[in-house]
Scaffold this motif. Structure first.
Motif, PDB file in Angstrom:
ATOM      1  N   UNK A  66       0.851  -1.222   0.046  1.00  0.00           N
ATOM      2  CA  UNK A  66      -0.141   0.020  -0.047  1.00  0.00           C
ATOM      3  C   UNK A  66       0.860   1.196   0.092  1.00  0.00           C
ATOM      4  N   UNK A  67       2.051   1.138   0.577  1.00  0.00           N
ATOM      5  CA  UNK A  67       2.867   2.348   0.767  1.00  0.00           C
ATOM      6  C   UNK A  67       3.851   2.566  -0.345  1.00  0.00           C
ATOM      7  N   UNK A  68       4.120   3.635  -0.729  1.00  0.00           N
ATOM      8  CA  UNK A  68       5.220   3.822  -1.718  1.00  0.00           C
ATOM      9  C   UNK A  68       6.550   3.527  -1.371  1.00  0.00           C
ATOM     10  N   UNK A  69       6.850   3.708  -0.057  1.00  0.00           N
ATOM     11  CA  UNK A  69       8.326   3.549   0.798  1.00  0.00           C
ATOM     12  C   UNK A  69       8.489   1.884   0.895  1.00  0.00           C
ATOM     13  N   UNK A  70       7.266   1.022   0.871  1.00  0.00           N
ATOM     14  CA  UNK A  70       7.285  -0.236   1.073  1.00  0.00           C
ATOM     15  C   UNK A  70       7.861  -1.056   0.104  1.00  0.00           C
ATOM     16  N   UNK A  71       8.247  -0.667  -1.016  1.00  0.00           N
ATOM     17  CA  UNK A  71       8.717  -1.247  -2.203  1.00  0.00           C
ATOM     18  C   UNK A  71       9.861  -2.153  -2.015  1.00  0.00           C
ATOM     19  N   UNK A  72      10.468  -2.078  -0.957  1.00  0.00           N
ATOM     20  CA  UNK A  72      11.888  -2.734  -0.755  1.00  0.00           C
ATOM     21  C   UNK A  72      11.448  -4.155  -0.317  1.00  0.00           C
ATOM     22  N   UNK A  73      10.275  -4.389   0.503  1.00  0.00           N
ATOM     23  CA  UNK A  73       9.700  -5.582   1.076  1.00  0.00           C
ATOM     24  C   UNK A  73       9.424  -6.561  -0.137  1.00  0.00           C
ATOM     25  N   UNK A  74       8.406  -6.203  -0.829  1.00  0.00           N
ATOM     26  CA  UNK A  74       8.126  -7.213  -1.892  1.00  0.00           C
ATOM     27  C   UNK A  74       9.430  -7.276  -3.308  1.00  0.00           C
ATOM     28  N   UNK A  75      10.206  -6.550  -3.333  1.00  0.00           N
ATOM     29  CA  UNK A  75      11.431  -6.591  -4.076  1.00  0.00           C
ATOM     30  C   UNK A  75      12.325  -7.744  -3.608  1.00  0.00           C
ATOM     31  N   UNK A  76      12.726  -7.523  -2.236  1.00  0.00           N
ATOM     32  CA  UNK A  76      13.393  -8.468  -1.620  1.00  0.00           C
ATOM     33  C   UNK A  76      12.965  -9.911  -1.634  1.00  0.00           C
ATOM     34  N   UNK A  77      11.681 -10.132  -1.445  1.00  0.00           N
ATOM     35  CA  UNK A  77      10.965 -11.200  -1.755  1.00  0.00           C
ATOM     36  C   UNK A  77      11.040 -11.740  -3.068  1.00  0.00           C
ATOM     37  N   UNK A  78      10.826 -11.022  -3.940  1.00  0.00           N
ATOM     38  CA  UNK A  78      10.724 -11.360  -5.225  1.00  0.00           C
ATOM     39  C   UNK A  78      12.326 -11.868  -5.732  1.00  0.00           C
ATOM     40  N   UNK A  79      13.419 -11.171  -5.365  1.00  0.00           N
ATOM     41  CA  UNK A  79      14.781 -11.802  -5.717  1.00  0.00           C
ATOM     42  C   UNK A  79      15.033 -12.861  -4.766  1.00  0.00           C
ATOM     43  N   UNK A  80      14.325 -13.123  -3.607  1.00  0.00           N
ATOM     44  CA  UNK A  80      14.724 -14.257  -2.772  1.00  0.00           C
ATOM     45  C   UNK A  80      14.092 -15.631  -3.535  1.00  0.00           C
ATOM     46  N   UNK A  81      12.931 -15.398  -3.933  1.00  0.00           N
ATOM     47  CA  UNK A  81      11.984 -16.394  -4.479  1.00  0.00           C
ATOM     48  C   UNK A  81      12.747 -16.767  -5.891  1.00  0.00           C
ATOM     49  N   UNK A  82      13.266 -15.702  -6.601  1.00  0.00           N
ATOM     50  CA  UNK A  82      13.673 -15.963  -8.017  1.00  0.00           C
ATOM     51  C   UNK A  82      15.089 -16.676  -7.721  1.00  0.00           C
ATOM     52  N   UNK A  83      15.859 -16.530  -6.658  1.00  0.00           N
ATOM     53  CA  UNK A  83      17.053 -17.132  -6.423  1.00  0.00           C
ATOM     54  C   UNK A  83      16.885 -18.824  -6.171  1.00  0.00           C
ATOM     55  N   UNK A  84      15.584 -18.936  -5.269  1.00  0.00           N
ATOM     56  CA  UNK A  84      15.302 -20.258  -4.986  1.00  0.00           C
ATOM     57  C   UNK A  84      15.086 -21.062  -6.057  1.00  0.00           C
ATOM     58  N   UNK A  85      14.207 -20.284  -6.923  1.00  0.00           N
ATOM     59  CA  UNK A  85      13.643 -20.921  -8.171  1.00  0.00           C
ATOM     60  C   UNK A  85      14.939 -21.326  -9.104  1.00  0.00           C
ATOM     61  N   UNK A  86      16.121 -20.321  -9.157  1.00  0.00           N
ATOM     62  CA  UNK A  86      17.109 -20.621  -9.968  1.00  0.00           C
ATOM     63  C   UNK A  86      17.997 -21.866  -9.303  1.00  0.00           C
TER      64      UNK A  86
END
Length: 104
Positions: A66-86
């Motif tokens: 919801x908050x613009x400043x919170x983009x770091x959390x979903x970005x970190x989750x996306x990178x972590x999941x992408x690393x697990x997928x790789x």
């Protein structure tokens, strides 16, 4: 990465709803990657779909989306999941392309 996106959007004069749309898009990517991860671990389509819908609709904290400043959390989750997928396809005979993907 998030700061780079912010700078690019700010330089073109983007309004607040575009920054929010980036957060929503990142949240959708996390949901999709969760579905892909579960589909490789549990047989059947429904457990993966349930996991993706659960991540998409029931976040433990709504602030990152919801908050613009919170983009770091979903970005970190996306990178972590992408690393697990790789890493999931990693073995002794893994190609140099997959090895580089895992490092990135």
């Amino acid at each position: 990465m998030v700061l780079g996106v912010w700078v690019a959007l700010q330089s073109i004069g983007a309004s607040g709803w575009i920054f929010h749309a980036v957060n929503v898009l990142l949240h959708g990517v996390v949901s999709f990657l969760t579905m892909r991860l579960v589909s490789g671990l549990v047989p059947g389509r429904w457990p993966a779909l349930a996991a993706g819908v659960l991540v998409l609709t029931l976040p433990t904290a709504v602030e990152p989306v919801a908050w613009v400043s919170g983009a770091f959390d979903p970005a970190a989750a996306a990178f972590a999941l992408a690393a697990v997928m790789a890493a999931r396809g990693y073995s002794d005979e893994t190609s140099i392309r997959r090895r580089l993907l895992l490092v990135v």
